[in-house]
Motif scaffolding. Structure first.
Motif, PDB file in Angstrom:
ATOM      1  N   VAL A 169       9.990 -57.904  -1.686  1.00 26.86           N
ATOM      2  CA  VAL A 169      10.240 -56.710  -0.957  1.00 26.86           C
ATOM      3  C   VAL A 169      11.091 -56.280  -0.751  1.00 26.86           C
ATOM      4  CG1 VAL A 169      10.215 -56.605   1.761  1.00 26.86           C
ATOM      5  CG2 VAL A 169       8.695 -58.241   1.024  1.00 26.86           C
ATOM      6  N   ALA A 170      12.144 -56.091  -1.013  1.00 25.27           N
ATOM      7  CA  ALA A 170      13.478 -55.842  -1.212  1.00 25.27           C
ATOM      8  C   ALA A 170      12.956 -54.565  -2.689  1.00 25.27           C
ATOM      9  CB  ALA A 170      14.366 -56.146  -1.884  1.00 25.27           C
ATOM     10  N   ARG A 171      12.505 -55.271  -4.006  1.00 27.88           N
ATOM     11  CA  ARG A 171      12.180 -54.585  -4.791  1.00 27.88           C
ATOM     12  C   ARG A 171      11.535 -53.349  -4.628  1.00 27.88           C
ATOM     13  NH1 ARG A 171       9.877 -57.844  -9.189  1.00 27.88           N
ATOM     14  NH2 ARG A 171      12.288 -58.358  -9.794  1.00 27.88           N
ATOM     15  N   THR A 172      10.432 -53.876  -3.554  1.00 38.35           N
ATOM     16  CA  THR A 172       9.500 -52.519  -3.415  1.00 38.35           C
ATOM     17  C   THR A 172      10.279 -50.947  -2.569  1.00 38.35           C
ATOM     18  OG1 THR A 172       7.641 -53.733  -3.324  1.00 38.35           O
ATOM     19  CG2 THR A 172       7.921 -51.971  -1.993  1.00 38.35           C
ATOM     20  N   ALA A 173      11.028 -51.934  -1.641  1.00 36.93           N
ATOM     21  CA  ALA A 173      11.886 -50.889  -0.491  1.00 36.93           C
ATOM     22  C   ALA A 173      12.508 -50.423  -1.654  1.00 36.93           C
ATOM     23  CB  ALA A 173      12.442 -52.244   0.204  1.00 36.93           C
ATOM     24  N   ILE A 174      13.232 -51.175  -2.696  1.00 33.19           N
ATOM     25  CA  ILE A 174      14.596 -49.738  -3.089  1.00 33.19           C
ATOM     26  C   ILE A 174      13.090 -48.735  -4.488  1.00 33.19           C
ATOM     27  CG2 ILE A 174      15.554 -49.840  -4.972  1.00 33.19           C
ATOM     28  CD1 ILE A 174      16.718 -53.038  -3.938  1.00 33.19           C
ATOM     29  N   VAL A 175      12.566 -49.424  -4.658  1.00 33.21           N
ATOM     30  CA  VAL A 175      11.880 -48.472  -5.563  1.00 33.21           C
ATOM     31  C   VAL A 175      10.491 -47.167  -4.500  1.00 33.21           C
ATOM     32  CG1 VAL A 175       9.415 -47.877  -6.530  1.00 33.21           C
ATOM     33  CG2 VAL A 175      10.912 -49.919  -7.523  1.00 33.21           C
ATOM     34  N   ALA A 176      10.421 -47.431  -3.570  1.00 30.57           N
ATOM     35  CA  ALA A 176      10.190 -46.761  -2.362  1.00 30.57           C
ATOM     36  C   ALA A 176      11.010 -45.071  -1.948  1.00 30.57           C
ATOM     37  CB  ALA A 176       8.777 -47.080  -1.262  1.00 30.57           C
ATOM     38  N   GLY A 177      12.225 -46.394  -1.679  1.00 27.03           N
ATOM     39  CA  GLY A 177      13.199 -45.003  -1.269  1.00 27.03           C
ATOM     40  C   GLY A 177      13.910 -44.461  -2.283  1.00 27.03           C
ATOM     41  N   THR A 178      13.938 -44.982  -3.862  1.00 27.06           N
ATOM     42  CA  THR A 178      14.059 -44.007  -4.476  1.00 27.06           C
ATOM     43  C   THR A 178      13.264 -42.507  -4.648  1.00 27.06           C
ATOM     44  OG1 THR A 178      15.165 -45.664  -5.918  1.00 27.06           O
ATOM     45  CG2 THR A 178      15.104 -44.060  -6.642  1.00 27.06           C
ATOM     46  N   ALA A 179      12.130 -42.935  -4.373  1.00 26.21           N
ATOM     47  CA  ALA A 179      11.054 -42.040  -4.950  1.00 26.21           C
ATOM     48  C   ALA A 179      10.974 -41.396  -3.871  1.00 26.21           C
ATOM     49  CB  ALA A 179       9.692 -42.982  -5.298  1.00 26.21           C
ATOM     50  N   THR A 180      11.597 -42.056  -2.651  1.00 26.33           N
ATOM     51  CA  THR A 180      11.208 -40.461  -2.022  1.00 26.33           C
ATOM     52  C   THR A 180      12.464 -39.174  -1.835  1.00 26.33           C
ATOM     53  OG1 THR A 180      10.173 -42.627  -0.161  1.00 26.33           O
ATOM     54  CG2 THR A 180      11.686 -40.422   0.713  1.00 26.33           C
ATOM     55  N   ALA A 181      13.610 -40.182  -2.322  1.00 26.35           N
ATOM     56  CA  ALA A 181      14.344 -39.366  -2.155  1.00 26.35           C
ATOM     57  C   ALA A 181      14.729 -38.841  -3.974  1.00 26.35           C
ATOM     58  CB  ALA A 181      16.015 -40.185  -3.041  1.00 26.35           C
ATOM     59  N   VAL A 182      13.575 -39.195  -4.826  1.00 28.58           N
ATOM     60  CA  VAL A 182      13.799 -38.316  -6.169  1.00 28.58           C
ATOM     61  C   VAL A 182      12.750 -37.161  -5.733  1.00 28.58           C
ATOM     62  CG1 VAL A 182      12.634 -37.868  -7.907  1.00 28.58           C
ATOM     63  CG2 VAL A 182      14.425 -39.610  -7.629  1.00 28.58           C
ATOM     64  N   SER A 183      12.051 -37.551  -4.744  1.00 30.17           N
ATOM     65  CA  SER A 183      10.754 -36.101  -4.423  1.00 30.17           C
ATOM     66  C   SER A 183      11.253 -35.275  -3.233  1.00 30.17           C
ATOM     67  CB  SER A 183       9.774 -36.854  -3.708  1.00 30.17           C
ATOM     68  OG  SER A 183       8.594 -36.129  -2.765  1.00 30.17           O
ATOM     69  N   ASN A 184      12.184 -35.593  -2.435  1.00 28.23           N
ATOM     70  CA  ASN A 184      12.602 -34.710  -1.621  1.00 28.23           C
ATOM     71  C   ASN A 184      13.798 -34.111  -2.073  1.00 28.23           C
ATOM     72  OD1 ASN A 184      11.323 -35.709   0.931  1.00 28.23           O
ATOM     73  ND2 ASN A 184      13.272 -37.256   1.285  1.00 28.23           N
ATOM     74  N   ARG A 185      14.614 -34.039  -3.341  1.00 25.63           N
ATOM     75  CA  ARG A 185      15.549 -33.701  -4.323  1.00 25.63           C
ATOM     76  C   ARG A 185      14.562 -32.169  -5.308  1.00 25.63           C
ATOM     77  NH1 ARG A 185      18.725 -34.240  -9.225  1.00 25.63           N
ATOM     78  NH2 ARG A 185      20.629 -33.272  -8.896  1.00 25.63           N
ATOM     79  N   VAL A 186      13.607 -32.544  -5.493  1.00 24.80           N
ATOM     80  CA  VAL A 186      12.704 -32.009  -6.214  1.00 24.80           C
ATOM     81  C   VAL A 186      12.190 -30.835  -5.573  1.00 24.80           C
ATOM     82  CG1 VAL A 186      10.550 -31.455  -7.160  1.00 24.80           C
ATOM     83  CG2 VAL A 186      12.137 -33.886  -8.660  1.00 24.80           C
ATOM     84  N   THR A 187      11.655 -31.310  -4.114  1.00 25.02           N
ATOM     85  CA  THR A 187      11.225 -30.543  -3.408  1.00 25.02           C
ATOM     86  C   THR A 187      12.282 -29.205  -2.484  1.00 25.02           C
ATOM     87  OG1 THR A 187       9.246 -31.902  -2.760  1.00 25.02           O
ATOM     88  CG2 THR A 187       9.192 -29.881  -0.757  1.00 25.02           C
ATOM     89  N   ARG A 188      13.294 -29.556  -2.430  1.00 28.81           N
ATOM     90  CA  ARG A 188      14.876 -28.545  -2.188  1.00 28.81           C
ATOM     91  C   ARG A 188      14.511 -27.775  -2.939  1.00 28.81           C
ATOM     92  NH1 ARG A 188      16.587 -33.597   0.119  1.00 28.81           N
ATOM     93  NH2 ARG A 188      18.070 -34.073  -1.379  1.00 28.81           N
ATOM     94  N   ARG A 189      14.850 -28.681  -4.120  1.00 28.32           N
ATOM     95  CA  ARG A 189      15.064 -27.858  -5.287  1.00 28.32           C
ATOM     96  C   ARG A 189      14.337 -26.413  -5.909  1.00 28.32           C
ATOM     97  NH1 ARG A 189      15.447 -30.742 -10.771  1.00 28.32           N
ATOM     98  NH2 ARG A 189      17.121 -32.005  -9.656  1.00 28.32           N
ATOM     99  N   GLN A 190      12.544 -26.841  -5.638  1.00 31.03           N
ATOM    100  CA  GLN A 190      12.015 -26.084  -5.519  1.00 31.03           C
ATOM    101  C   GLN A 190      12.083 -25.182  -4.570  1.00 31.03           C
ATOM    102  OE1 GLN A 190       8.239 -28.490  -5.347  1.00 31.03           O
ATOM    103  NE2 GLN A 190       8.273 -28.509  -7.953  1.00 31.03           N
TER     104      GLN A 190
END
Length: 105
Positions: A8-29
């Protein structure tokens, strides 16, 4: 149980990282598009919306020499309503409502 918590912890870390990266890409675009004067997330015109249905045309003026000009006009309007229904401009309910208005009016 420790394996479940670890998963569960690993899934939470992966999901949080993916969300952060997605948001950063969206802001940059958005920043790049704003610099170019284009904002794909801003207000847009709905080019896919269907045009509103056309109003029922007014009855034609009565022709001289016909025995009952009022009935001829009603028949012509009923034909036009039938064509609009066949084209898909009027629904069955709208067609019935307009037909009753013509026949009772």
């Amino acid at each position: 149980m420790p394996g479940l918590i670890r998963g569960v912890a690993r899934t939470a870390i992966v999901a949080g990282t993916a969300t952060a990266v997605s948001n950063r890409v969206t802001r940059r675009q958005r920043g790049r598009w704003a610099a170019q004067g284009y904002d794909p997330y801003g207000p847009q015109q709905a080019s896919y919306a269907a045009p509103p249905p056309a109003p029922v045309p007014p009855p034609p003026p009565p022709a001289s020499g016909t025995p009952d000009p009022d009935m001829s006009a009603r028949i012509e309007q009923l034909k036009q309503l039938g064509e609009l229904k066949a084209q898909g401009v009027l629904t069955e309910a709208e067609f019935e409502q307009q037909k009753q208005r013509l026949l009772n009016g």
